[in-house]
Motif scaffolding. Sequence first.
Motif, PDB file in Angstrom:
ATOM      1  N   PRO A 111       0.761  -1.252   0.000  1.00  0.00           N
ATOM      2  CA  PRO A 111       0.000   0.000   0.000  1.00  0.00           C
ATOM      3  C   PRO A 111       0.788   1.297   0.000  1.00  0.00           C
ATOM      4  N   SER A 112       2.128   1.260   0.079  1.00  0.00           N
ATOM      5  CA  SER A 112       2.876   2.495   0.350  1.00  0.00           C
ATOM      6  C   SER A 112       3.060   3.365  -0.888  1.00  0.00           C
ATOM      7  N   GLY A 113       3.014   2.767  -2.077  1.00  0.00           N
ATOM      8  CA  GLY A 113       3.314   3.506  -3.299  1.00  0.00           C
ATOM      9  C   GLY A 113       4.794   3.665  -3.564  1.00  0.00           C
ATOM     10  N   VAL A 114       5.636   3.172  -2.658  1.00  0.00           N
ATOM     11  CA  VAL A 114       7.087   3.316  -2.799  1.00  0.00           C
ATOM     12  C   VAL A 114       7.629   2.288  -3.785  1.00  0.00           C
ATOM     13  N   ALA A 115       8.586   2.721  -4.612  1.00  0.00           N
ATOM     14  CA  ALA A 115       9.291   1.813  -5.527  1.00  0.00           C
ATOM     15  C   ALA A 115      10.653   1.475  -4.937  1.00  0.00           C
ATOM     16  N   TYR A 116      11.007   0.199  -4.988  1.00  0.00           N
ATOM     17  CA  TYR A 116      12.331  -0.189  -4.513  1.00  0.00           C
ATOM     18  C   TYR A 116      13.392   0.378  -5.453  1.00  0.00           C
ATOM     19  N   SER A 117      14.387   0.999  -4.873  1.00  0.00           N
ATOM     20  CA  SER A 117      15.424   1.693  -5.631  1.00  0.00           C
ATOM     21  C   SER A 117      16.474   0.723  -6.165  1.00  0.00           C
ATOM     22  N   THR A 118      17.314   1.227  -7.047  1.00  0.00           N
ATOM     23  CA  THR A 118      18.427   0.428  -7.569  1.00  0.00           C
ATOM     24  C   THR A 118      19.304  -0.084  -6.435  1.00  0.00           C
ATOM     25  N   SER A 119      19.652   0.791  -5.484  1.00  0.00           N
ATOM     26  CA  SER A 119      20.526   0.360  -4.389  1.00  0.00           C
ATOM     27  C   SER A 119      19.853  -0.693  -3.519  1.00  0.00           C
ATOM     28  N   THR A 120      18.539  -0.580  -3.312  1.00  0.00           N
ATOM     29  CA  THR A 120      17.813  -1.593  -2.538  1.00  0.00           C
ATOM     30  C   THR A 120      17.862  -2.938  -3.236  1.00  0.00           C
ATOM     31  N   LEU A 121      17.595  -2.964  -4.529  1.00  0.00           N
ATOM     32  CA  LEU A 121      17.577  -4.228  -5.267  1.00  0.00           C
ATOM     33  C   LEU A 121      18.971  -4.819  -5.406  1.00  0.00           C
ATOM     34  N   GLU A 122      19.985  -3.984  -5.529  1.00  0.00           N
ATOM     35  CA  GLU A 122      21.364  -4.494  -5.579  1.00  0.00           C
ATOM     36  C   GLU A 122      21.735  -5.177  -4.266  1.00  0.00           C
ATOM     37  N   ARG A 123      21.374  -4.561  -3.151  1.00  0.00           N
ATOM     38  CA  ARG A 123      21.709  -5.175  -1.866  1.00  0.00           C
ATOM     39  C   ARG A 123      20.912  -6.454  -1.655  1.00  0.00           C
ATOM     40  N   LEU A 124      19.631  -6.441  -2.009  1.00  0.00           N
ATOM     41  CA  LEU A 124      18.815  -7.651  -1.874  1.00  0.00           C
ATOM     42  C   LEU A 124      19.405  -8.787  -2.695  1.00  0.00           C
ATOM     43  N   ALA A 125      19.773  -8.503  -3.932  1.00  0.00           N
ATOM     44  CA  ALA A 125      20.352  -9.539  -4.792  1.00  0.00           C
ATOM     45  C   ALA A 125      21.643 -10.088  -4.197  1.00  0.00           C
ATOM     46  N   SER A 126      22.472  -9.208  -3.650  1.00  0.00           N
ATOM     47  CA  SER A 126      23.744  -9.647  -3.060  1.00  0.00           C
ATOM     48  C   SER A 126      23.500 -10.587  -1.879  1.00  0.00           C
ATOM     49  N   ILE A 127      22.528 -10.236  -1.041  1.00  0.00           N
ATOM     50  CA  ILE A 127      22.212 -11.091   0.113  1.00  0.00           C
ATOM     51  C   ILE A 127      21.689 -12.441  -0.352  1.00  0.00           C
ATOM     52  N   LEU A 128      20.797 -12.448  -1.330  1.00  0.00           N
ATOM     53  CA  LEU A 128      20.221 -13.714  -1.797  1.00  0.00           C
ATOM     54  C   LEU A 128      21.282 -14.609  -2.442  1.00  0.00           C
ATOM     55  N   LYS A 129      22.207 -14.014  -3.159  1.00  0.00           N
ATOM     56  CA  LYS A 129      23.305 -14.808  -3.734  1.00  0.00           C
ATOM     57  C   LYS A 129      24.155 -15.423  -2.627  1.00  0.00           C
ATOM     58  N   ASP A 130      24.534 -14.612  -1.646  1.00  0.00           N
ATOM     59  CA  ASP A 130      25.387 -15.101  -0.554  1.00  0.00           C
ATOM     60  C   ASP A 130      24.679 -16.188   0.257  1.00  0.00           C
ATOM     61  N   LYS A 131      23.413 -15.979   0.573  1.00  0.00           N
ATOM     62  CA  LYS A 131      22.687 -16.946   1.387  1.00  0.00           C
ATOM     63  C   LYS A 131      22.391 -18.229   0.608  1.00  0.00           C
ATOM     64  N   SER A 132      22.166 -18.119  -0.681  1.00  0.00           N
ATOM     65  CA  SER A 132      21.966 -19.325  -1.491  1.00  0.00           C
ATOM     66  C   SER A 132      23.222 -20.193  -1.450  1.00  0.00           C
ATOM     67  N   THR A 133      24.382 -19.560  -1.539  1.00  0.00           N
ATOM     68  CA  THR A 133      25.654 -20.290  -1.451  1.00  0.00           C
ATOM     69  C   THR A 133      25.838 -20.882  -0.058  1.00  0.00           C
ATOM     70  N   GLU A 134      25.555 -20.085   0.962  1.00  0.00           N
ATOM     71  CA  GLU A 134      25.734 -20.535   2.349  1.00  0.00           C
ATOM     72  C   GLU A 134      24.828 -21.713   2.675  1.00  0.00           C
ATOM     73  N   TYR A 135      23.569 -21.674   2.219  1.00  0.00           N
ATOM     74  CA  TYR A 135      22.599 -22.707   2.575  1.00  0.00           C
ATOM     75  C   TYR A 135      22.636 -23.898   1.626  1.00  0.00           C
ATOM     76  N   GLY A 136      23.309 -23.753   0.507  1.00  0.00           N
ATOM     77  CA  GLY A 136      23.421 -24.870  -0.424  1.00  0.00           C
ATOM     78  C   GLY A 136      22.186 -25.109  -1.266  1.00  0.00           C
ATOM     79  N   HIS A 137      21.322 -24.103  -1.379  1.00  0.00           N
ATOM     80  CA  HIS A 137      20.157 -24.209  -2.263  1.00  0.00           C
ATOM     81  C   HIS A 137      19.777 -22.826  -2.771  1.00  0.00           C
ATOM     82  N   THR A 138      19.136 -22.786  -3.913  1.00  0.00           N
ATOM     83  CA  THR A 138      18.718 -21.521  -4.505  1.00  0.00           C
ATOM     84  C   THR A 138      17.581 -20.903  -3.706  1.00  0.00           C
ATOM     85  N   ILE A 139      17.704 -19.615  -3.426  1.00  0.00           N
ATOM     86  CA  ILE A 139      16.585 -18.837  -2.892  1.00  0.00           C
ATOM     87  C   ILE A 139      16.025 -18.037  -4.061  1.00  0.00           C
ATOM     88  N   TYR A 140      14.793 -18.307  -4.414  1.00  0.00           N
ATOM     89  CA  TYR A 140      14.179 -17.633  -5.556  1.00  0.00           C
ATOM     90  C   TYR A 140      13.572 -16.307  -5.119  1.00  0.00           C
TER      91      TYR A 140
END
Length: 395
Positions: free
Chosen positions: A181-210
């Motif tokens: 409901p906020s109307g806010v768009a996730y920024s480039t920096s937000t999506l870059e950090r999210l992607a970095s975390i998901l890549k790192d955690k997918s490697t750490e946990y041994g499975h893909t996080i979609y």
Amino acid sequence: MLNEHYKSMLGAKSVIRELSEYATARGKEIGYENVFDFSLGNPSVEVPKEFTKEMERLLREEDTMTLHGYTPSLGNPLYKEEIAKSLNKRFGMNYGPEHIFPTTGAAGAISHAVRAVTKEGDEVITFAPYFPEYGPYITGAGCKLSVVPADTSSFQINFDKFLEMINPNVMAVLVNTPNNPSGVAYSTSTLERLASILKDKSTEYGHTIYLLSDEPYREIVFKGADSPYVSKFYDNTLSCYSFSKSLSLPGERIGYVAVNPACDGAEFIVPMCGQISRGTGHNCPPSIIQQAVAKVCGMTADLSVYETNMNIIYDTLVELGFTVVRPGGTFYIMPKALEESSIEFCKKAKDYDLIFVPTDGFGAPGFFRMAYCIDTDKVKRAMERLREFVNKEYK
């Protein structure tokens, strides 16, 4: 014996629907033009003329079996091809028709995407504020939905809390940008950090996080907003889209899942969605609507009125002393209520025929949502009523 799970849900009516029904009933008493109904996110602009013309042409010229017969279980080939071409042209992607699965709106897309990348007992994370229907979508797939508390200063992702909550049971993360409901768009920096975390955690946990990206408001983006295409940042992304808002076609229930071609298992996901349909009774959106939208999928309705309305409302809210984050898109804005309880605030507003939605159910207590997909003249009159309400009740 009746299913007790669904029977129990009967007592949990949507607050949005309840308020919309109240506004309709109130309108019969005093005239709907005198009810300032900001409850329901129903598009208010005309469908593109090109869509109407294509529907007329199809009905006039095409063979009835082509129009109304069964489509292939994975969707109309023309629709899939045109969607892929449009996404590639606009966002520099390399989708093929084999990466597109037609669905009944974004709801159908999310429901298929969740089932494709999780199994019963898995966990899915989303971020407050969030669309309350995510609960039934996720739990209906046998998964647990976990909600990261909101960063109320910006309504970008609260990464500190996210890092505390992510764990090996998480198989998918669900985002909605621009956000309802906020109307806010996730920024480039937000999506870059999210992607970095998901890549790192997918490697750490041994499975893909979609990453599941709920994108029905993707085309309603305002001047100066940073609102990039989510799949550009993370290979393992499934985009869930609806034409309800971009083409003003909510009643036609037409959307799609777009599987990033670089995604793990990309070659299996669309065929799997076809099998998921067998178990859920989905079985493709209407044939004629797929064909008509294929013709206009690169177009939008005239969406400019939403930005006009947003500017009027935002400026008035700031003038009246509300705390509010400026939307980057959608047709929603989410100010902080002028008292601790947004529910009580919205009850008081009803006495002035201002219909607002408290966002406690969206994971953001103390705030309220205004859906400003209404006529601009009515927005202006509503702002005068809002001034009256605030001055009498809170000054």
